[in-house]
Design a protein around this motif. Structure first.
Motif, short mmCIF file in Angstrom:
data_model
loop_
_atom_site.label_atom_id
_atom_site.label_comp_id
_atom_site.label_asym_id
_atom_site.label_seq_id
_atom_site.Cartn_x
_atom_site.Cartn_y
_atom_site.Cartn_z
N VAL A 667 -1.04 15.19 -23.58
CA VAL A 667 -0.32 13.97 -23.89
C VAL A 667 -1.21 12.78 -23.55
O VAL A 667 -2.00 12.83 -22.60
N LEU A 668 -1.10 11.72 -24.36
CA LEU A 668 -1.76 10.46 -24.05
C LEU A 668 -0.68 9.38 -24.04
O LEU A 668 0.07 9.23 -25.00
N VAL A 669 -0.59 8.67 -22.92
CA VAL A 669 0.41 7.62 -22.75
C VAL A 669 -0.30 6.27 -22.73
O VAL A 669 -1.23 6.07 -21.96
N VAL A 670 0.14 5.36 -23.60
CA VAL A 670 -0.35 3.97 -23.57
C VAL A 670 0.70 3.14 -22.85
O VAL A 670 1.86 3.09 -23.29
N ILE A 749 -9.34 4.13 -28.52
CA ILE A 749 -9.59 5.30 -27.68
C ILE A 749 -8.62 6.43 -28.03
O ILE A 749 -8.99 7.60 -28.14
N SER A 750 -7.35 6.07 -28.23
CA SER A 750 -6.35 7.08 -28.57
C SER A 750 -6.69 7.77 -29.89
O SER A 750 -6.63 9.00 -30.00
N ASN A 751 -7.04 7.00 -30.90
CA ASN A 751 -7.37 7.59 -32.21
C ASN A 751 -8.61 8.46 -32.14
O ASN A 751 -8.72 9.46 -32.86
N PRO A 755 -4.60 12.74 -29.73
CA PRO A 755 -3.74 13.56 -28.85
C PRO A 755 -2.68 14.35 -29.61
O PRO A 755 -2.25 13.95 -30.70
N GLU A 756 -2.27 15.43 -29.00
CA GLU A 756 -1.14 16.19 -29.54
C GLU A 756 0.13 15.33 -29.49
O GLU A 756 0.86 15.21 -30.46
N HIS A 757 0.39 14.76 -28.32
CA HIS A 757 1.54 13.86 -28.14
C HIS A 757 1.03 12.48 -27.76
O HIS A 757 0.20 12.36 -26.86
N LEU A 758 1.52 11.44 -28.43
CA LEU A 758 1.16 10.06 -28.10
C LEU A 758 2.44 9.31 -27.76
O LEU A 758 3.37 9.24 -28.57
N LYS A 771 -1.03 1.10 -35.94
CA LYS A 771 -2.43 1.30 -35.56
C LYS A 771 -2.73 2.77 -35.24
O LYS A 771 -3.86 3.12 -34.90
N VAL A 772 -1.72 3.65 -35.34
CA VAL A 772 -1.94 5.07 -35.07
C VAL A 772 -2.60 5.71 -36.28
O VAL A 772 -2.07 5.68 -37.38
#
Length: 863
Positions: A667-670, A749-751, A755-758, A771-772
């Motif tokens: 998971v990636l959490v912003v 960075i996320s893109n 991640p599997e889960h954002l 922006k995803v």
């Protein structure tokens, strides 16, 4: 604590190992010992090695460190030996840990050698007067001498000098290899074989195989070729005196993961320490010297009972009732304290051990983990007072002094990981202070096992099932799931009602989730075929048809995963697949968990294959007497299931497709300054508890130090309260918080990570969705935890991991349909497009293609 070197040499390495040429990080950890430059501030380099292999024994060149505190910190964290400047060695004399400290010099002068040893930091075997040096070493009877070469030194010459003066050669990882085709580097297998002494004509060396607890499993033989393969594949590979190279578990499935290797004191016997799956011996016993006994035997019994204890049994109650187990531990500990005679003490101590180990097994803690913790305590050089605490001290009349108030601690550096006192915390990194390459390295996922190793295990299983059908499937189910009462590998619909008896609350939860998932996937249906007239008289169409037969893999056994059954079964039903086949490993009594049977009933599944692993995948891919062959296999599983899916999809004889590659959960959490720390921490931990190879990432957008600390405090507080806290510790060890200045940098960075889960835990989260670019599934706003996607919101939880979100979608309705195109031309249409077709066919020299058009055009023209 281990006091001898696993091998008569050390590997010199750095934080870059694993991405540069030479030995990989995994190969080095099998050697169990390496030589590192002592970090001046952060010890993250070697701690990352210890996370890869907790038994790792690092040696440090601390000759450039000026602070004794830094040296003590290295020792306290488990450094095997630390080399300090020779002129400062006297500061450590008289200390109880002095045996782990030795002087270091730069020139080949052994006059500074002590009983603790000596490091020569810039040894040049070509420039030194080798004969004089060897004689001086012998004359002074120097022991524990370490030779670190200058850059570019002749390593074979260095090893030769080291052998002559009984020194330890320190060899650069970048100049060693396990690749048999690499002639530019020194072969690690040749190096190791050069140290052992064999009295056999074939040169093989006896190899004692032990588990992590030190229990001897049996005896094998090793050759130069087999040890290279063992280290390269991280598996138990030996040299059979009759059959050649022998990979343990290749046919039996009782596999081994190689943990470390070592030579005995006479260099005439190897020791392999392995993690054994199943049993080592070909007879029905754990090891070749008989069954386990004592604490090791108890651990095995408890693990077996955790998996298959009869419902209502005392052992089952212990594992399911945490309060009962807690009460028993306190009860037995008190009875041990009250015991008087030797017999009473032994009896009560055994009870304490039993319930303590039951607590450990329930939490997923092994005896090896406990032994490792004991070793780590013995490494400590900073001693605690060790007084009894609180109510326990009061009960025995021990007076305790209140702890002195602690002065306010300075705020930690943003990059520092907070792990003091067992604190569970993610490492921090400021994206604005590091290069892109350093950021990419920090976000690298935990490495997975070599696919070659896994293929050697699953290949024979798949082939057995392909040829042996039902009999082979049943055989593997009997072996791996212990469901020996099964006589058929399939449970067919209609499913007996007694196999679906569930509490009303569970039925309501499944029904709610079922309906939400159905609605969302039904909305994905195409209203009508696509129809486009590309030019007058040329109509192109595309229409969808459901895949006729699908196989849905549902992990099971002791786990209950109705959510996965829903996420795969409902869209298959909505798509209109004519044949839906579930596969799930049964419990030891041969039954499938009723939740899965209930879901299979609701989606109209044809049957449930009572098997797991590669054998279930093979059965659905090829079909057996009882198992229906399918056209596509979907569903998550461990690395063996994933490898089996990929293997059969590449076999044209199987003619089967799969959904996607899979890896550990992530998971990636912003999060920004408006985020709620408790929510952010809970989202991170919801994936960290999946497994030690899971990874969680926090992208902190302009967070204040106060907010960062609040999140870190919540992570620790919530983590220690979880039943799977030890799994969380392993996951958090390779997880990270990345501090960024703005939302654009966060999404970049996320893109890139994909991640599997954002989770977008920010103000105006909806606006950020635009922006995803790369993600499996997005959870928008603080009221949307990832858990709702796993179970009941309606979106699918079968998602691409390990960065595959850049290329793959998660499971959706389209996963269960295929698209067919059609072309429909009138005579006018053929006239309009015909010349282009004929010209291109001529360019490609495909005359039959050209004539298929020209003949028709000629017919239209009356020719």
């Amino acid at each position: 604590m281990e006091t001898t070197l696993p091998l008569p040499f050390l590997v010199s390495t750095s934080a870059d190992v694993g991405k540069a040429d030479g030995l990989t990080r995994e190969e080095i950890t099998v050697l169990s010992s390496a030589f590192l430059e002592a970090p001046e501030q952060s010890d993250e380099t070697w701690r990352s090695f210890r996370r890869s292999n907790p038994d790792f024994l690092p040696h440090f060149d601390a000759s450039k460190l000026q602070s004794k505190d830094n040296v003590l910190d290295l020792l306290d964290r488990g450094a095997h030996k630390v080399f300090v400047p020779s002129e400062r060695f006297s500061e450590y004399e008289g200390e109880e840990f002095v045996s782990r400290v030795a002087p270091a010099v730069t020139s080949p002068d052994v006059s500074a050698a002590t009983a603790q040893g000596l490091l020569i930091t810039a040894f040049d075997p070509a420039a030194a007067d080798v004969e004089k040096f060897v004689e001086e070493c012998k004359a002074r009877k120097v022991t524990d001498l370490f030779l670190k070469p200058v850059d570019g030194a002749d390593l074979e010459l260095l090893v030769d000098v080291a052998k002559r003066c009984s020194a330890v050669a320190i060899l650069p990882a970048s100049r060693l290899t396990t690749d048999k085709e690499d002639t530019s580097r020194l072969q690690l297998s040749k190096l190791i074989a050069g140290y052992w002494k064999s009295d056999r004509a074939d040169g093989l060396i006896p190899t004692v195989v032990c588990d992590e607890g030190g229990v001897s499993l049996g005896l094998a033989y090793t050759s130069e070729g087999s040890i290279g393969e063992a280290i390269r594949t991280q598996a138990g590979v030996y040299q059979s005196r009759k059959r050649g190279l022998w990979v343990k578990g290749l046919t039996s499935g009782d596999t081994q993961e190689l943990v470390r290797i070592g030579l005995d004191c006479d260099n005439d016997t190897l020791k392999f320490t392995v993690r054994q799956t199943g049993r080592f011996c070909h007879l029905p016993q754990f090891g070749c010297f008989g069954e386990l006994s004592g604490i090791a035997g108890l651990e095995r019994v408890l693990r077996s009972r955790k998996e298959s204890a009869p419902a209502g049994s005392y052992t089952a109650r212990l594992f399911s009732d945490e309060k009962l187990l807690r009460a028993k531990i306190m009860e037995e500990a008190e009875e041990l304290c009250e015991a008087k005679t030797k017999e009473e003490v032994a009896f009560e101590a055994a009870d304490v051990v039993y319930f303590t180990l039951a607590r450990a097994v329930a939490a997923g803690v092994s005896l090896a983990d406990i032994n490792r913790s004991l070793d780590e305590k013995s490494w400590k050089v900073k001693r605690r007072k060790g007084d009894a605490k609180g109510k326990w001290a009061e009960k025995e009349g021990i007076k305790t002094e209140p702890a002195p108030a602690k002065p306010a601690a300075p705020a930690p550096a943003p990059e520092a990981a907070k792990e003091e006192s067992g604190r569970i915390a993610m490492r921090r990194l400021d994206a604005g202070k590091v290069s892109q390459a350093e950021l990419t390295e920090a976000l690298k996922r935990p490495s997975q096992k070599s696919p070659d190793t896994i293929l050697k295990i699953i290949g024979p299983i798949i082939e057995d099932v392909r040829k042996g059908g039902d009999k082979a499937v049943l055989s593997y189910t009997h072996k791996f799931e212990k469901a020996t009462s099964l006589t058929s590998p399939v449970l067919r619909a209609p499913f007996p009602p007694e196999l679906m008896v569930l509490p009303e609350e569970t039925i309501r939860a499944i029904d709610t989730s079922f309906e939400n998932i159905r609605k969302f996937h039904a909305a994905q249906k195409e209203d009508k075929p696509l129809r486009v007239e590309t030019m007058p008289g040329v109509v192109c169409s595309r229409f969808s048809r459901s895949i006729e037969a699908v196989g849905l893999y549902i992990p099971g056994g002791t786990a209950v995963l109705p959510s996965t059954a829903l996420m795969l079964g409902v869209p298959a039903m909505v798509a209109g697949c004519k044949k839906i086949v579930f596969a799930s490993p049964p419990r030891a009594d041969g039954s499938i968990t009723p939740e899965i049977v209930y879901v299979a009933h609701k989606v109209g599944a044809e049957s449930i294959v009572l098997a797991g692993g590669a054998q279930a995948v093979a059965a659905m891919a090829y079909g057996t007497e009882s198992v229906s062959k399918v056209d596509k296999i979907l569903g998550p599983g461990n690395q063996f299931v994933t490898a089996a899916k990929m293997h059969v999809s590449n076999d044209t004889n199987a003619g089967v497709g799969i959904d996607m590659p899979a890896g550990p959960s992530e998971v990636l959490v912003v999060a920004d300054e408006d985020s709620e720390p408790a929510f952010v921490a809970s989202d991170l931990l919801s994936q960290a508890e999946h497994g030690v190879d899971s990874q969680v990432i926090l992208i902190a957008v302009g967070l204040s130090e106060e907010k960062l600390l609040a999140i870190e405090d919540e992570v620790h507080k919530q983590a220690v309260a979880l039943p799977r806290v030890n799994i969380v510790r392993g996951s958090i060890a390779h997880s990270i918080t990345v501090c960024v200045a703005d939302r654009d940098e966060a999404m970049r960075i996320s893109n890139d990570y994909a991640p599997e889960h954002l989770i977008l835990h920010v103000n105006d989260a909806e606006a950020l969705v635009e922006k995803v670019v790369n993600a499996g599934s997005v959870f928008v706003g603080k009221w949307t935890p990832e858990s709702v996607g796993d179970y009941s919101a309606g979106v699918n939880h079968s998602l691409p991991t390990y960065g595959f979100a850049k290329q793959y979608s998660g499971v959706n309705l389209a996963s269960f349909v295929k698209h067919i195109t059609s072309s429909n031309l009138t005579a006018e249409g053929l006239r309009n497009v015909g010349q282009a077709v004929m010209t291109l066919a001529a360019v490609e020299e495909l005359e039959a293609h050209r004539r298929a058009v020209s003949i028709r055009l000629g017919h239209l023209d009356g020719q």
